[in-house]
Motif scaffolding. Structure first.
Motif, PDB file in Angstrom:
ATOM      1  N   TYR A 190       0.836  -1.217   0.000  1.00 57.46           N
ATOM      2  CA  TYR A 190       0.000   0.000   0.000  1.00 57.46           C
ATOM      3  C   TYR A 190       0.867   1.262   0.000  1.00 57.46           C
ATOM      4  O   TYR A 190       1.977   1.262   0.540  1.00 57.46           O
ATOM      5  CB  TYR A 190      -0.913   0.027   1.231  1.00 57.46           C
ATOM      6  N   ASP A 191       0.286   2.320  -0.595  1.00 57.18           N
ATOM      7  CA  ASP A 191       0.996   3.604  -0.579  1.00 57.18           C
ATOM      8  C   ASP A 191       0.960   4.192   0.828  1.00 57.18           C
ATOM      9  O   ASP A 191       1.935   4.764   1.303  1.00 57.18           O
ATOM     10  CB  ASP A 191       0.320   4.599  -1.541  1.00 57.18           C
ATOM     11  N   GLN A 192      -0.194   4.093   1.434  1.00 55.71           N
ATOM     12  CA  GLN A 192      -0.378   4.675   2.773  1.00 55.71           C
ATOM     13  C   GLN A 192      -1.158   3.711   3.667  1.00 55.71           C
ATOM     14  O   GLN A 192      -2.090   3.041   3.193  1.00 55.71           O
ATOM     15  CB  GLN A 192      -1.175   5.978   2.684  1.00 55.71           C
ATOM     16  N   ILE A 193      -0.776   3.652   4.926  1.00 52.27           N
ATOM     17  CA  ILE A 193      -1.553   2.879   5.899  1.00 52.27           C
ATOM     18  C   ILE A 193      -1.995   3.844   6.996  1.00 52.27           C
ATOM     19  O   ILE A 193      -1.148   4.503   7.617  1.00 52.27           O
ATOM     20  CB  ILE A 193      -0.726   1.714   6.482  1.00 52.27           C
ATOM     21  N   ASN A 238       5.454   4.923   5.670  1.00 53.54           N
ATOM     22  CA  ASN A 238       4.155   5.149   5.017  1.00 53.54           C
ATOM     23  C   ASN A 238       2.973   4.928   5.970  1.00 53.54           C
ATOM     24  O   ASN A 238       1.873   4.609   5.569  1.00 53.54           O
ATOM     25  CB  ASN A 238       4.016   4.279   3.753  1.00 53.54           C
ATOM     26  N   ASP A 265     -12.572   8.897   3.572  1.00 53.41           N
ATOM     27  CA  ASP A 265     -11.311   8.204   3.262  1.00 53.41           C
ATOM     28  C   ASP A 265     -11.464   7.075   2.249  1.00 53.41           C
ATOM     29  O   ASP A 265     -10.480   6.561   1.736  1.00 53.41           O
ATOM     30  CB  ASP A 265     -10.697   7.621   4.545  1.00 53.41           C
ATOM     31  N   GLU A 286      -9.428  -2.034   3.025  1.00 53.64           N
ATOM     32  CA  GLU A 286      -8.738  -1.455   1.880  1.00 53.64           C
ATOM     33  C   GLU A 286      -9.615  -0.337   1.319  1.00 53.64           C
ATOM     34  O   GLU A 286     -10.850  -0.482   1.316  1.00 53.64           O
ATOM     35  CB  GLU A 286      -8.596  -2.545   0.827  1.00 53.64           C
ATOM     36  N   THR A 287      -9.007   0.714   0.816  1.00 50.91           N
ATOM     37  CA  THR A 287      -9.842   1.795   0.261  1.00 50.91           C
ATOM     38  C   THR A 287     -10.298   1.443  -1.154  1.00 50.91           C
ATOM     39  O   THR A 287      -9.678   0.621  -1.831  1.00 50.91           O
ATOM     40  CB  THR A 287      -9.067   3.120   0.213  1.00 50.91           C
ATOM     41  N   ASN A 313      -5.104   3.229  -3.165  1.00 52.02           N
ATOM     42  CA  ASN A 313      -4.238   2.160  -2.665  1.00 52.02           C
ATOM     43  C   ASN A 313      -3.802   2.362  -1.207  1.00 52.02           C
ATOM     44  O   ASN A 313      -2.608   2.447  -0.905  1.00 52.02           O
ATOM     45  CB  ASN A 313      -2.998   2.051  -3.571  1.00 52.02           C
ATOM     46  N   SER A 314      -4.777   2.499  -0.351  1.00 54.22           N
ATOM     47  CA  SER A 314      -4.472   2.720   1.075  1.00 54.22           C
ATOM     48  C   SER A 314      -5.178   1.682   1.939  1.00 54.22           C
ATOM     49  O   SER A 314      -6.150   1.054   1.508  1.00 54.22           O
ATOM     50  CB  SER A 314      -4.917   4.114   1.508  1.00 54.22           C
ATOM     51  N   LEU A 324      -9.578   7.212  -1.142  1.00 52.70           N
ATOM     52  CA  LEU A 324      -8.105   7.305  -1.210  1.00 52.70           C
ATOM     53  C   LEU A 324      -7.567   6.178  -2.084  1.00 52.70           C
ATOM     54  O   LEU A 324      -8.129   5.086  -2.128  1.00 52.70           O
ATOM     55  CB  LEU A 324      -7.513   7.180   0.191  1.00 52.70           C
TER      56      LEU A 324
END
Lengths: 389, 551
Positions: B440-443, B491, B502, B544-545, B507-508, B505
């Motif tokens: 993921y890009d962001q968690i 991240n 949210d 997962e978003t 890939n978060s 978003l």
């Protein structure tokens, strides 16, 4: 000549002490009562469950001044009681001051509690036990006990204690106590439904559904965890009720319940039932009681104390500060015994403790007078959700 | 001391050791906020010599702004060096010191009472005490401070007997160490010092020079602490926990948030004094002492007091005997310790805090031990009678039942019902995030959780650091995302999560309680994992978003 002078000084000192006590106690108590009088409206509480009234399905209404009158009678009886037990007038006055300054009685007066009336009966009984003349003994003991069980049948627990105490001393008292008990129980046949109901309402200690819920949750958890063999042995209804009972009894014998606002009166007050300044003499009084050698006096006081706590112990509310007021004479007695013990020891520590107690008492009363004046009626609104008239 | 005594003592220590170490990583159910913080800071000290903020060997660990005392963190360093950054390593020092505490308790009680049976009884009660046991099975500074204070007091009593320099040095060292170990002791030790001056004034006057040596060592060792407390970061800690912040004081006494003005007679300071007195006396309530003091289950159900129910008669008899026995020279210490030991806890917010009063436990145990030995002697030595045997048998059954009940509370009820208080589930979420970090890009972690409502604030970043064994040097030096209610490194971002805003978003991964991620609003395929507490309640959702492209 010197001895005469000393006696004169002693007597005048004693008069000054009494004057100071009554003066201080009287003034502060009048101010406190006036402030409480203005803070909330008068309301009658707990008049629904009196045995004799329930049997005849009747009720009474009293004006607010009636309760100040009741307090007046209580003061007379306390004066008499302490004079009997300690034998010095100054301590009897001191006991009056304890009563006058305790927010406990002030609030019960204002809220028209029946237990203040019942306190008269308790004091009659205690006066009877302490009386020297047989006539007075029979009269006060029978009247006190009779009125108590006519008010709350649960006081029947006092009968065996009294019978054991008077056994071999006075047949008259024993006969009259038994007759009164039989008469009171016999009244139950008049209205059996009310009889059962009042008993049910009096003894509601295990009626909290939370108790049985906790047992079920605990047993369920034990079974889930694989302790199915233990679930009924380690914890069951009776063991949990036993813990509850131990807790309730311990709360009742804990000084904190009486000298701090741990359990607020009527669910809102910030005032302790009895000023914390009296805690030290009460603890000393308890100590003096333990170390005293008079086993007979010790046992009767101990058993009576437990007996007088019972209405509150068996109540659903823990502790029921209204019902518990019936135990207050024992606390007052302990406080006075404590003061006496500290004074008679003639040691520096004793004097210092007396000064600390009195200073705390003075300080607390002054602070709480201010607090009642500025905040107590807001607490009444906030926590009871009631409006001030 | 005879061999039998040694064997008995070692048996008690062995029993105490088992009770402290058995299943230590799974009960309490998970590491709480303080433990992960202590563990990671110790790891950071081990690797870099600095704490998580890059401060070199600090005397007070800022941690999450609560300025932790340093001793337990430094004691955890060798444990982590030995066992690695694991749950066991974090809990090991407290359990070990508490086990050693049993031996210290034996010698301390023997010194106080001059009686080996009382000393053995005290050691046994210390080994099985629910108060001590509960706070020995996880990383708690108060336990360490209590044991050090016992050691210091024992050495001080030995110093009174024979005034050597070594004894003065060791006594002062342990007393000061206990002050460094926990906040309560920082007030209690000086207060006990005053009591010591008062009750030993004759000896002090006679051996003035020797006591001066002791005093100078004590002052020199405690100087940095006093400076830190009065002018340094520890002052902040004291301010944040002071009694004026007590909710009951604010709500019931001052009637906040209403603006009710106090008058001259009952100004806030005067009311505060009586509120403090009430809090102080509350520690003597039977509910705290024998029924519910440890708060090991949910509200409203009975669990364990700080003492066992069967100790009630022991405690009262012990108190009575000690009050009556004027020849007992060290009784001043027992009473001063109890009376003064509760003062620091009474000056802080929160009701009846068993941890802040843990320091009193040794003296309560000694009182119980005195009563226990007296009653057993009475039963055994005053001749046989059927009544006595029956009473003894019934009481023994009661003790067995009480111990079984306590065992069930400790092993079944507590881990099930208090999982949330120990941040149950946070470890699982951290491990999931660490495992899928690169996907993921962001968690995003929501720091607010709770079953009854979103009221509990946690520190998920510390769990990530701890379970990821994140390099302390990198963590100290790398840039961090620090904004308004946002904190982030690598991240990972710790901030409030809101599904509605949210979910778009890209890939978060969102990790939060069902209050922030309502299960019914989220498509099943997006839910990667559900994390439950040990009582089966849903604590977290890992989601997962959708991203812009998904619907």
């Amino acid at each position: 000549m010197k001895i005469k002078m000393n006696a004169l000084i002693k007597r005048s000192n004693s008069k000054i002490n009494i004057f100071f006590l009554i003066g201080f106690g009287g003034v502060v108590s009048i101010i406190l009562r006036f402030l409480v009088l203005n803070a909330f409206p008068f309301s009658l509480t707990n008049w629904s469950n009196i045995y004799i009234l329930s049997i005849f399905e009747t009720g009474f209404q009293f004006p607010s001044f009636f309760f100040y009158l009741v307090s007046g009678i209580n003061l007379l009886l306390i004066y008499r009681l302490i004079s009997q037990y300690i034998g010095r007038r100054i301590y009897a006055y001191m006991a009056i001051v304890v009563y006058l300054l305790s927010p406990w009685f002030i609030y019960l007066e204002r809220f028209g509690s029946f237990f203040l009336v019942e306190l008269v009966f308790v004091l009659l009984l205690l006066n009877g036990i302490g009386s020297k003349s047989l006539r007075e003994k029979v009269f006060f003991t029978s009247a006190g006990y009779g009125l108590l069980i006519l008010s709350h049948l649960v006081f029947i627990v006092l009968l065996p204690i009294l019978l054991i105490y008077f056994y071999g001393h006075s047949k008259k008292i024993i006969t009259s106590l038994v007759i009164i008990t039989l008469f009171t129980l016999g009244l139950g046949f008049w209205n059996t439904i009310a009889f059962v109901e009042t008993i049910k309402q009096d003894i509601s200690i295990f009626e909290d559904p939370g108790l049985i819920n906790s047992v079920n949750t605990f047993q369920g958890n034990l079974r889930d965890a694989g302790f199915s063999f233990f679930d009924k042995i380690v914890i069951n209804k009776y063991e949990y009720y036993f813990i509850h009972l131990v807790r309730v009894i311990l709360i009742h014998i804990s000084p904190v319940s009486y000298f701090t606002a741990q359990y607020s009166m009527y669910g809102f007050s910030n005032l302790a039932p009895i000023s914390v300044g009296f805690l030290i003499p009460c603890m000393v009084g308890l100590w003096a009681f333990f170390v005293s050698t008079d086993m007979r006096k010790k046992m009767i006081l101990f058993l009576l104390g437990i007996g007088l706590m019972i209405p509150s112990i068996v109540s659903k509310k823990v502790p029921d500060m209204e019902r518990l007021v019936l135990f207050s004479p024992i606390i007052i007695l302990l406080i006075i015994v404590g003061f006496n013990y500290l004074w008679m020891q003639k040691k520096l520590l004793g004097r210092v403790l007396i000064i600390i107690s009195l200073s705390l008492l003075l300080f607390q009363n002054v602070v709480f007078m201010g607090d009642v004046a500025s905040k107590e009626h807001f607490r009444y609104q906030e926590f009871l959700g009631r409006d001030i008239k | 001391m005879s061999r039998t005594i040694w064997v008995l003592l070692l048996t008690i220590v062995f029993l105490g050791g088992i009770l402290r170490f058995w299943g230590i990583t799974s009960n309490p159910p998970s590491l709480n906020i303080d433990e992960v913080s202590i563990g990671y800071n110790a790891y950071s000290i081990l690797k870099t010599g600095k704490d998580e903020y890059g401060t070199l060997l600090p005397l007070s660990f800022k941690s999450v702004g609560d300025y932790k005392p340093p001793v337990l963190v430094y004691l955890t360093v060798p444990s982590i060096a030995l066992f690695g950054l694991t749950e066991f390593a974090v809990r090991f020092p407290t359990a070990l010191i508490s086990t050693i505490g049993i031996v210290i308790m034996f010698f301390f009680a023997r010194k106080l009472s001059s009686s080996i049976p009382i000393a053995l009884a005290a050691a046994l009660l210390f080994a099985i005490s629910p108060w001590v046991l509960y706070y020995s099975r996880y990383g708690v500074e108060a336990t360490v401070a209590m044991v050090f204070l016992m050691a210091g007091a024992l050495l001080l009593l030995k110093f009174i007997d024979k005034k050597t320099f070594i004894r003065a040095l060791l006594a002062a060292f342990f007393l000061v160490l206990s002050m460094y170990a926990y906040h309560t002791n920082r007030l209690l030790v000086p207060l006990l010092g005053l009591a010591f001056l008062l009750f030993n004034r004759k000896d002090i006057v006679t051996h003035f020079k020797k006591y001066i040596v002791f005093g100078v060592i004590f002052l020199l060792l405690s100087c940095p602490l006093f400076i830190s407390t009065l002018y340094g970061p520890d002052k902040t800690r004291a301010q944040t926990t002071f009694i004026t912040r007590d909710i009951e004081y604010q709500r019931v006494v001052l009637l906040q948030p209403h603006e009710v003005e106090s008058n001259l007679l009952s100004n806030d300071t005067f009311l505060l004094i009586f509120h403090g007195v009430r809090k102080y006396l509350n520690y003597f309530t039977p509910n705290f002492l024998f029924i519910n003091g440890l708060n090991m289950t949910r509200m409203g159900s009975y669990n364990l007091g700080v003492l066992y129910l069967f100790e009630i008669p022991f405690l009262f008899v012990g108190l009575y005997l000690l009050l009556r026995n004027k020849s007992w020279k060290t009784r001043w210490l027992v009473f001063s310790w109890i009376i003064l030991g509760i003062i620091p806890a009474s000056l802080t917010q929160n009701e009846q805090h068993p941890l802040r009063t843990l320091v009193v436990a040794p003296m309560a145990i000694i009182l119980s031990a005195i009563g226990l030995v007296f009653i057993v002697r009475k039963l055994l030595l005053s001749g046989y009678s059927l009544k006595k045997t029956f009473a003894g048998f019934v009481f023994l059954l009661f003790i067995i039942w009480n111990l079984s009940y306590a065992f069930m509370i400790f092993s079944v009820q507590f881990p099930r019902e208090k999982s949330e208080s120990f941040m149950g589930g946070t470890k699982e979420t951290a491990l999931f995030a660490l495992q899928h970090q690169r996907e993921y890009d962001q968690i995003f972690f929501d720091p607010v959780r709770g079953i009854e409502g979103p009221y509990i604030v946690s520190i998920p970043h510390m769990y990530l650091l701890f379970y990821g064994k994140y390099d302390p040097h990198t963590y100290q030096t790398e840039p961090k995302n620090q904004g308004n209610e946002v904190y982030g490194f690598s991240n990972y971002t710790i901030r409030k999560v809101n599904w509605n805003s949210d979910k778009r978003l890209n890939n978060s991964l969102l990790i939060a309680s069902p209050w922030s991620l309502p299960e019914k609003d989220i498509p099943e395929y997006l839910i990667k994992e559900k994390v439950y507490l040990s009582d089966g309640k849903l604590a977290f959702l890992i989601v997962e978003t959708m991203g812009d492209t998904k619907d």
